[in-house]
Structures are given as structure tokens and as C-alpha cells.
Design an enzyme around this catalytic site. Structure first.
Site: not given
Length: 286
Positions: A121-122
Site C-alpha cells: 500500500d501507498k
């Protein structure tokens, strides 16, 4: 109107629906709607025209990246917190893929996700393996499917544990209440996470987590499911949490069989400074 369509069109966000209405791509009984607040009446015939999106194509960008290992087939990088892995709606550039394409040659027909075999994830930091050609991509994807590779994470989570180790087996799928979220659902995809308690502090614990499967947001949803959400998680955690720039989740260790030599490759990387500083603070308070 926008509320009604949001419940009917699973593939579109509320803001995308509102833009369709403002651009007069929503018709009621043949007449364009210009206001999102227009009331929906029984027997209305609603037509939604969805324009074709301009295709996203990843282009090389001179963005610094930390390369942990590289050869003719694979590259292992330490992705910083805050960086998106590949271009998508809302993130057309400044992604890890843009940086990789500037750094080296990737021979892959996928113009959006060249070389990408898995994602983090970011706001999750840590190790990511990227294939530089089709031989490597097929091999690494097969290892992920066969669960023969190694992916271990560090996480700071809410609460304390009585047990030292545990295994979470709970199927995951899109939340029926919030399309931005994943959730434990009966008809979801099989998902397994192993965890080990490394340290405990007042109100928080440090865990090592091992992925057996790799579903979207798997660790974050599984930890919330057992009542120990990842600290700092804006989507699945409480608002009263540790200060930071997102979830305290770090992909620390990555292992795989080299696609060409079949040698076992394993890499580990320390978590970012904000993660380490937060641990020091928790230890001193405890």
C-alpha cells in the site's frame, strides 16, 4: 441522484458520479441532470453515459529510489512510505513504476504495471520485488501463487496480547458498506496471516507478521478483525492513535527463488526513521 447512483454503480466513486452528473452524462427520462441533489422519483428512467477513460501509460521519471539488489532479471527496492506502486486513476505519475522505468529497462507489455508482480500500500514502506523480463515475471508470479516465497512485515498495533503467536484465517473481499474498504466476508477470498508478538508496550504491541496469501489490505483488515488494528491506519484504525503519516506497517523481509539461477534470495531492511523513532518513544514510556 448522486446518493442513489452511488448505491447502484459499484465500480464508481461518489466523486466520479458527481462529475458525470455535472458533465451532463446522467439523463432522467431523456433529459440531462445538472444537479447532484436532484431527487429520484419512482418510475424515473435513468441513463448513465460513462465516457471512455484516456489510457494511463507509465512514463519514466527521475525519482530517487533505494535499490537493495539488482541483476539482469530482478530488482528489489525499498519503497518509501507515501509512494504509490503503479499509476492508476488519481495517481497518474510519481509512482514507483515511473521511477523504475527511469532507472532501468523493463521488458514487459503491460504499460501500466510493467514488472509488477505484487504490491504494498501507498503508506506501507518496505521491500518489493520487480521483474525485469517475462521469464522473471512468470517465475515470481508462480512463486506467489504457490506460496513458496517469503514476505514478513513489522507492525505496531493497538492493544496487548495474551498469546505469543497466532494465525488468522478469515476470507477477505470488498466491504458491503464501504467500497473503499476490504472486509472479512463469508464469500471472500481465502486469506491467512501469521503473527508473532515481539514486544509489548502500554496500549501498543510490536508484531512480526508473515503473509501466507497476499490479498488487498490483508494485514490491515485481519488485525482490525481480531481487535488489534495497525496504529496510524486511516482506513481501518481508530482516530486516537500514534502520530505519523499513515499506518505503522513495514515490509521488512522478502525471500524468493531466483528465476534464472534458482538460488534462494533473501533480503531484510530496517523500517523508516519515523517507525524507529516511535518504537524508541514507546520503549522509553513503557
Amino acid at each position: 441522484m448522486d446518493t442513489y447512483l452511488n448505491g447502484e454503480l459499484d465500480d464508481l466513486t461518489r466523486s466520479q458520479i458527481q462529475k458525470l452528473i455535472k458533465d451532463q452524462n446522467v439523463l432522467v427520462n431523456g433529459q440531462p441532470v445538472s444537479k447532484t441533489g436532484q431527487k429520484v422519483v419512482a418510475n424515473d428512467k435513468i441513463t448513465v453515459n460513462i465516457p471512455e477513460e484516456e489510457p494511463i501509460k507509465a512514463v519514466p521519471e527521475n525519482i530517487p529510489i533505494e535499490v537493495v539488489y539488482e541483476d539482469q532479471d530482478v530488482i528489489v527496492v525499498n519503497k518509501p512510505q507515501g509512494m504509490v506502486v503503479h499509476p492508476a486513476a488519481g495517481h497518474p505519475d510519481k509512482t514507483l513504476v515511473n521511477a523504475i522505468l527511469y532507472h532501468c529497462q523493463i521488458n514487459d507489455d503491460d504499460v501500466i504495471r510493467p514488472g509488477i508482480v505484487h504490491r504494498i500500500d501507498k503508506d506501507t514502506s518496505g521491500l518489493l520485488m520487480i521483474a525485469k523480463n517475462n521469464l522473471a515475471k512468470q517465475s515470481l508470479m508462480k512463486q506467489l501463487k504457490d506460496k513458496s516465497n517469503l514476505r514478513e512485515y513489522l507492525a505496531i498495533v493497538h492493544g496487548n496480547f495474551k498469546e505469543k503467536k497466532g494465525k488468522i484465517t478469515a476470507p477477505l473481499g470488498r466491504s458491503k458498506f464501504d467500497r473503499k474498504k476490504q472486509a472479512v466476508v463469508e464469500d471472500g477470498r481465502h486469506a491467512v496471516t501469521h503473527f508473532e508478538v515481539l514486544e509489548q508496550f502500554e496500549d501498543y504491541s510490536l508484531l512480526k507478521l508473515k503473509l501466507e496469501t497476499g490479498r488487498t489490505h490483508q494485514i490491515r483488515v485481519h488485525m482490525q478483525y481480531i481487535g488489534h488494528p495497525v496504529a496510524g491506519d486511516p482506513l481501518y484504525g481508530p482516530k486516537n492513535t500514534l502520530p505519523g503519516k499513515g499506518q505503522f506497517l513495514h515490509a521488512q523481509t522478502l525471500g524468493f527463488e531466483h528465476p534464472r539461477t534458482h538460488e534462494w534470495m533473501q533480503f531484510s531492511i530496517e523500517p523508516p526513521k519515523i517507525f524507529q523513532d516511535t518504537l524508541k518513544q514507546l520503549r522509553s514510556q513503557h
